[in-house]
Design a protein around this motif. Structure first.
Motif, PDB file in Angstrom:
ATOM      1  N   LEU A  69       0.751  -1.135   0.203  1.00 18.87           N
ATOM      2  CA  LEU A  69       0.152   0.085  -0.074  1.00 18.87           C
ATOM      3  C   LEU A  69       0.950   1.345  -0.132  1.00 18.87           C
ATOM      4  O   LEU A  69       1.762   1.367   0.908  1.00 18.87           O
ATOM      5  CB  LEU A  69      -0.864  -0.091   1.461  1.00 18.87           C
ATOM      6  N   VAL A 123       0.714   5.358   0.478  1.00 20.45           N
ATOM      7  CA  VAL A 123      -0.011   6.405   1.051  1.00 20.45           C
ATOM      8  C   VAL A 123       0.701   7.943   0.875  1.00 20.45           C
ATOM      9  O   VAL A 123       1.686   7.990   1.352  1.00 20.45           O
ATOM     10  CB  VAL A 123      -0.456   6.336   2.417  1.00 20.45           C
ATOM     11  N   ASP A 147      -0.367  12.081  -0.488  1.00 18.97           N
ATOM     12  CA  ASP A 147      -1.192  12.989  -1.118  1.00 18.97           C
ATOM     13  C   ASP A 147      -0.766  13.508  -2.532  1.00 18.97           C
ATOM     14  O   ASP A 147      -1.646  14.269  -3.199  1.00 18.97           O
ATOM     15  CB  ASP A 147      -1.714  14.269  -0.182  1.00 18.97           C
ATOM     16  N   PHE A 157      -1.563  -1.079  -4.052  1.00 17.93           N
ATOM     17  CA  PHE A 157      -2.566  -0.059  -3.813  1.00 17.93           C
ATOM     18  C   PHE A 157      -2.151   1.436  -3.606  1.00 17.93           C
ATOM     19  O   PHE A 157      -1.230   1.347  -2.926  1.00 17.93           O
ATOM     20  CB  PHE A 157      -3.693  -0.955  -2.728  1.00 17.93           C
ATOM     21  N   THR A 158      -2.970   2.117  -3.896  1.00 13.74           N
ATOM     22  CA  THR A 158      -2.697   3.576  -3.643  1.00 13.74           C
ATOM     23  C   THR A 158      -3.843   4.221  -2.972  1.00 13.74           C
ATOM     24  O   THR A 158      -5.054   3.917  -3.312  1.00 13.74           O
ATOM     25  CB  THR A 158      -2.275   4.083  -4.884  1.00 13.74           C
ATOM     26  N   GLU A 159      -3.501   5.223  -1.997  1.00 16.12           N
ATOM     27  CA  GLU A 159      -4.375   5.918  -1.249  1.00 16.12           C
ATOM     28  C   GLU A 159      -3.841   7.436  -1.020  1.00 16.12           C
ATOM     29  O   GLU A 159      -2.747   7.604  -0.489  1.00 16.12           O
ATOM     30  CB  GLU A 159      -4.483   5.506  -0.010  1.00 16.12           C
ATOM     31  N   LYS A 160      -4.817   8.319  -1.488  1.00 16.92           N
ATOM     32  CA  LYS A 160      -4.193   9.839  -1.461  1.00 16.92           C
ATOM     33  C   LYS A 160      -4.526  10.233  -0.161  1.00 16.92           C
ATOM     34  O   LYS A 160      -3.824  11.132   0.332  1.00 16.92           O
ATOM     35  CB  LYS A 160      -4.900  10.516  -2.778  1.00 16.92           C
ATOM     36  N   ASN A 161      -5.713   9.877   0.371  1.00 13.35           N
ATOM     37  CA  ASN A 161      -6.166  10.431   1.738  1.00 13.35           C
ATOM     38  C   ASN A 161      -5.893   9.582   2.870  1.00 13.35           C
ATOM     39  O   ASN A 161      -6.689   8.632   2.807  1.00 13.35           O
ATOM     40  CB  ASN A 161      -7.636  10.820   1.500  1.00 13.35           C
ATOM     41  N   ASN A 172      -8.677   7.777   4.955  1.00 13.17           N
ATOM     42  CA  ASN A 172      -9.547   6.357   4.407  1.00 13.17           C
ATOM     43  C   ASN A 172      -8.983   5.130   4.820  1.00 13.17           C
ATOM     44  O   ASN A 172      -9.171   4.146   4.699  1.00 13.17           O
ATOM     45  CB  ASN A 172      -9.610   6.679   2.938  1.00 13.17           C
ATOM     46  N   LEU A 173      -7.829   5.379   5.593  1.00 14.90           N
ATOM     47  CA  LEU A 173      -7.140   4.146   6.182  1.00 14.90           C
ATOM     48  C   LEU A 173      -8.018   3.265   6.769  1.00 14.90           C
ATOM     49  O   LEU A 173      -7.861   2.015   6.566  1.00 14.90           O
ATOM     50  CB  LEU A 173      -5.634   4.685   6.843  1.00 14.90           C
ATOM     51  N   VAL A 179      -9.913   1.463   4.348  1.00 15.78           N
ATOM     52  CA  VAL A 179      -8.903   0.630   3.384  1.00 15.78           C
ATOM     53  C   VAL A 179      -8.475  -0.940   4.312  1.00 15.78           C
ATOM     54  O   VAL A 179      -8.536  -1.864   3.805  1.00 15.78           O
ATOM     55  CB  VAL A 179      -7.554   1.217   3.068  1.00 15.78           C
TER      56      VAL A 179
END
Length: 450
Positions: A9, A11, A13, A33-37, A40-41, A44
């Protein structure tokens, strides 16, 4: 765990960072997987856990501004995730990154990262997740520390005995024998295994960078010191500090290092406030110990300080029976990396490897196998696929015993060897020959050496 089976993952922004990291890793691992915010963890992690998380230290979020990385690190741990976490930090966030290690992060890297270094760090962290000892004699992925030979078994037994202690270790051996692997193995079998392992090539540090890199500096300590920075000693707090190429540092650098080791504290450049240090020190050099002991080049009191126990790594040519074992290991590693699953070593190729002297040691064998795997067309690695390094071959030719014992010939060959060894640097060549620059130039004219 191997890299191709990992779920990662990322993470951050910054969408450009997410894209770059995803493109780099998608062909190397099972899932990216990618997460900008980061807010939201929780959602996720409720759907999936990960083997490793790459996380930025700063976000646009208003939560705990300036310490967002630490905040979200704690949140991930509160969610029960056992993922290894690498904190991605800008230059000015080093102190926060060091704090993150103390709070459970596995590693940190500076932006912009080097792709090869990032992948290597991920591989090492994933290996630790398997829970296997780092260097058992039968380990399948211990790399250069694999060995059935008596010489390597002695090394492995010594590591097993000294790793649980806090004794300072000096690792000696030729280039390419795997001194850095020994340092990592000692750390992984030590009581400090959950704490940082910090490596620094001190031999490459200039006088101006040495203290800043090792001991840190305050803001404004020198022209480019725009932010306060923790040094490698502080970053390795409660863990292991590995100083590679220790034999190449100057006498002034030796004196500064000795003071720190004696007092067990560092003082940042630009500060008068000492910082206590708690590290396990491992040093390495390819300079023979008897040469280190020459007080004109290396302080004896520093040798005693860094050398509670020494480990001497044997060159590959003295590890009877290990060449085939290592060659098969590297073939397995690279046929998976380059998607050639049916590739095997031909018996004639093994014979060729066994009859080569390997001046570049395990590193040369590894690179020769990798090149052969890349260039191979069939399902057998044939003798013609193995090409040995011309760099190493040239060094061996230069080191061979002279055919003539004529004094003029011997002196001329010694001058050529010194110039070649020092890449044409006349000052260094003269120093090695025990001559002044003027005296060396006279001999260059005498022997018509251009």
């Amino acid at each position: 765990m191997v890299l191709r089976d990992a779920s990662i993952l990322i993470v951050d922004d910054d969408p450009d960072v997410l894209t770059a990291a995803r493109l780099l890793l998608k062909s190397q691992v099972k899932e990216v997987f990618t997460e900008k915010n980061p807010e939201n963890l929780r959602s996720v992690f409720s759907k999936k856990d990960f083997d490793l998380v790459l996380m930025d230290m700063n976000f646009n979020s208003s939560i705990n501004t300036g310490n967002e990385g630490l905040y979200w690190l704690r949140k991930i741990r509160e969610l029960g995730s056992k993922a290894s976490i690498i904190m991605i930090t800008a230059y000015g966030d080093i102190d926060l990154a060091v704090r993150s290690l103390k709070e459970g992060a596995s590693d940190f890297m500076l932006k912009p990262w080097q792709n090869d270094q990032l992948i290597q760090n991920i591989k090492e962290l994933l290996k630790k997740r398997t829970g296997r000892p780092a260097v058992p004699a039968t380990a399948k992925d211990a790399g250069g520390l694999l060995g059935h030979s008596e010489a390597m078994q002695d090394v492995l037994k010594k590591i097993e005995k000294i790793a649980p202690t806090d004794a300072n270790i000096l690792v000696l051996g030729e280039n390419g024998t795997g001194k850095d692997l020994v340092a990592q193995a000692i750390h992984q079998q030590s009581l400090r295994v959950q704490r940082p392992f910090i490596k620094t090539d001190v031999g490459s540090l200039t006088e101006s960078l040495f203290e800043s890199e090792l001991f840190g500096h305050t803001k404004g300590a020198f022209t480019d010191a725009r932010e306060e920075r923790a040094g490698r000693f502080e970053a390795a707090s409660s863990g292991t500090l590995f100083l590679d190429e220790i034999g190449n540092i100057t006498l002034h650098q030796q004196a500064r290092l000795l003071t720190v080791l004696q007092n067990r504290q560092v003082t940042k450049l630009g500060s008068h406030q000492p910082i206590p240090i708690d590290i396990r020190l491992i040093c390495a050099t390819n300079v023979p110990l008897e040469e280190l002991a020459n007080e004109k080049r290396f302080r004896k009191d520093l040798i005693y300080r860094i050398n509670t126990v020494e480990i001497i790594l044997p060159p590959l040519r003295k590890r009877t029976g290990d060449i085939e074992l290592l060659a098969r290991h590297f073939v397995k590693q690279y046929k998976e990396k380059y998607f050639k699953p049916n590739l095997e070593l031909d018996k004639r190729t093994i014979d060729k490897l066994n009859h080569y002297h390997f001046p570049g040691n395990v590193r040369e064998l590894q690179y020769a196998i990798e090149r052969a795997v890349i260039m191979s067309d069939g399902e057998q690695l044939l003798p013609g696929d193995i090409v040995f390094s011309p760099i190493e071959s040239r060094e061996v030719e230069l080191a061979k015993a002279p055919e003539s014992i004529n004094l003029n010939t011997l002196e001329r060959n010694a001058i050529l060897l010194a110039i070649e060894k020092n890449n044409g640097n006349i000052t260094k060549a003269a120093k090695e020959l025990g001559l002044t620059r003027t005296a060396l130039y006279r001999r260059l004219n005498k022997y018509d050496i251009e």
